[in-house]
Design a protein around this motif. Structure first.
Motif, mmCIF file in Angstrom:
data_model
loop_
_atom_site.group_PDB
_atom_site.id
_atom_site.type_symbol
_atom_site.label_atom_id
_atom_site.label_comp_id
_atom_site.label_asym_id
_atom_site.label_seq_id
_atom_site.Cartn_x
_atom_site.Cartn_y
_atom_site.Cartn_z
ATOM 1 N N ASP A 52 0.811 -1.214 0.000
ATOM 2 C CA ASP A 52 0.000 0.000 0.000
ATOM 3 C C ASP A 52 0.845 1.265 0.000
ATOM 4 N N PRO A 93 -5.044 -7.611 -6.277
ATOM 5 C CA PRO A 93 -5.636 -6.347 -5.821
ATOM 6 C C PRO A 93 -6.873 -6.550 -4.944
ATOM 7 N N SER A 144 -7.561 -6.217 -0.167
ATOM 8 C CA SER A 144 -7.644 -4.760 -0.079
ATOM 9 C C SER A 144 -7.754 -4.215 1.337
#
Length: 111
Positions: free
Chosen positions: A54, A84, A87
């Protein structure tokens, strides 16, 4: 006013005690105790990989020495960087623990 403050303090204390979904202490006489502890550490590495991803940091892998530990941890780290849909920190922890348990052939510890 005092009742409101007491209610808030009680809620904070209760949420702190209940919020951690970690398993209780693991008895060393259990056949899978070492594997369960290992998967808990792998879960922590998965969470760190999520935070690194991130923040745009490069992937940090372990030197593979032929052991299952480095192989499993590196597999999980690579997948976190590639996927992805992982999250949130909770999804990263869940993915890391589940993948480790699957690759090590262990059952989920009772919580």
């Amino acid at each position: 006013m005092k009742r409101l403050a007491l209610t808030l303090m009680t809620a904070l204390v209760a949420s702190g005690a209940i919020a951690h979904g970690h398993a209780g202490p693991i008895d060393d006489s259990m056949p899978d105790a070492q594997r369960i502890r290992f998967c808990e550490r792998v879960r922590d590495h998965a969470l760190q990989a999520f935070y690194n991803r991130d923040k745009g940091r490069p992937m940090k892998l372990f030197d593979e020495d032929g052991s299952d530990g480095a192989r499993i941890t590196n597999h999980i780290i690579r997948r976190i960087y590639e996927e992805p849909q992982i999250s949130s920190p909770k999804k990263a922890e869940t993915f890391g623990r589940a993948t480790c348990n699957e690759m090590m052939g262990t059952k989920q510890p009772s919580e």
